[in-house]
Design an enzyme around this catalytic site. Structure first.
Site, PDB file in Angstrom:
ATOM      1  N   CYS A 181       0.829  -1.197   0.000  1.00 15.95           N
ATOM      2  CA  CYS A 181       0.000   0.000   0.000  1.00 15.95           C
ATOM      3  C   CYS A 181       0.872   1.260   0.000  1.00 15.95           C
ATOM      4  O   CYS A 181       1.597   1.510  -0.947  1.00 15.95           O
ATOM      5  CB  CYS A 181      -0.967  -0.043   1.175  1.00 15.95           C
ATOM      6  N   HIS A 182       0.852   2.069   1.058  1.00 16.03           N
ATOM      7  CA  HIS A 182       1.728   3.242   1.143  1.00 16.03           C
ATOM      8  C   HIS A 182       3.076   2.911   1.784  1.00 16.03           C
ATOM      9  O   HIS A 182       3.962   3.764   1.818  1.00 16.03           O
ATOM     10  CB  HIS A 182       1.041   4.366   1.929  1.00 16.03           C
TER      11      HIS A 182
END
Length: 291
Positions: A181-182
């Site tokens: 994800c991030h």
């Protein structure tokens, strides 16, 4: 003011002035249970070297408009892969930049998932008092590195020379490095030299790698749903691409991708498959290197 507070698309203000996602956003993107199912891996790790889980101790992300998003590490992105690593025989050390307690996106916690709740409870002491990254001299005593996502992983991890030092070591030795994800934004720390900046910026360790991450396009849309209280101050995907990485996903569909030692997932939807696919690779590396 009352009308604004009742708007289901409005980010929800907290007493400290930061914002949780709107009620609509929480309904759309969170779940009381995860996709985790216990696995019987063909080979298991029987050694004593843990996976180093690098988390954030600062979950307050200031957006481009000055509003602050109440973020942290996403609990699904953190605990679901860890459950698979645990099934494969691994234990964990947890570390943050300052040695402060791990900050989770509590609003995304899967409250009805007994497996996640049990692991979360077991790790309470390590979550509350993690190691400080600067106190970890090397990765010699670790089997792998795992960096969970959540927007909070973009707050201080990408700017940590100590994380950069450890990730450069993982890169140079081929030690499995798992993130989603991030979380891949933390790879930018490999550009950071010494803490006193005497070394200046270094070459980005993952130039030429292919990976998945949360897309800039979706980060640009989520403020309209109240997930974020404003546009991002900077974007994960474009920052990594500017350093020579190639992101292979154009949306969040649960994609997982491996390029050499780096194993990435695109979003919380990838957490289960990321754990399933990465765990055997961690075991193989540990066995091949007699860890």
């Amino acid at each position: 003011m009352g009308g604004m507070l009742s708007n289901p698309l409005a980010p929800q203000a907290r007493p400290d002035g930061s914002f949780d996602p709107s009620r609509v956003a929480l309904y759309m993107v969170t779940s009381a249970k995860t996709k985790y199912e216990p696995q019987e891996f063909a080979a298991k790790y029987a050694g004593s070297r843990p996976v180093l889980v690098v988390c954030t101790d600062d979950g307050k992300m200031e957006m481009a408009n000055g509003k602050v998003f109440n973020s942290g590490n996403h609990p699904v992105e953190m605990f679901v892969p860890m459950l698979h690593f645990q099934d494969a025989g691994f234990d964990f050390d947890i570390a943050t930049v300052n040695g402060g307690a791990v900050v989770l996106e509590e609003w995304a916690f899967p409250r009805d998932d007994d497996s996640v709740k049990k692991l979360h409870e077991r790790l309470q002491d390590k979550l509350k008092a993690p190691k400080k990254l600067s106190d970890i001299p090397s990765l010699e005593n670790y089997a792998a590195v795992f960096i969970p996502g959540g927007h909070g992983s973009m707050v201080n991890l990408p700017f940590s020379p100590d994380l950069g030092r450890l990730l450069r070591e993982a890169h140079e030795t081929g030690k499995p490095t798992v993130t989603l994800c991030h979380g891949p934004a933390a790879l930018l720390s490999t550009k950071k030299g010494s803490a006193d900046q005497s070394e200046g910026e270094l070459e980005f360790a993952y130039r030429g790698y292919k990976a998945t991450c949360f897309t800039d396009r979706t980060d640009g849309i989520t403020p309209s749903l109240g997930y974020l209280p404003g546009q991002m101050p900077w974007k994960c995907q474009s920052a990594l691409e500017a350093e020579g990485m190639k992101m292979i996903n154009s949306a969040e569909t649960g994609d997982v991708f491996r390029d050499r030692e780096l194993i990435t997932g695109d979003s919380p939807y990838a957490a289960h498959d990321l754990g399933m696919r990465a765990a055997p690779l961690l075991v193989k590396y540990a066995l091949d290197n007699k860890l």
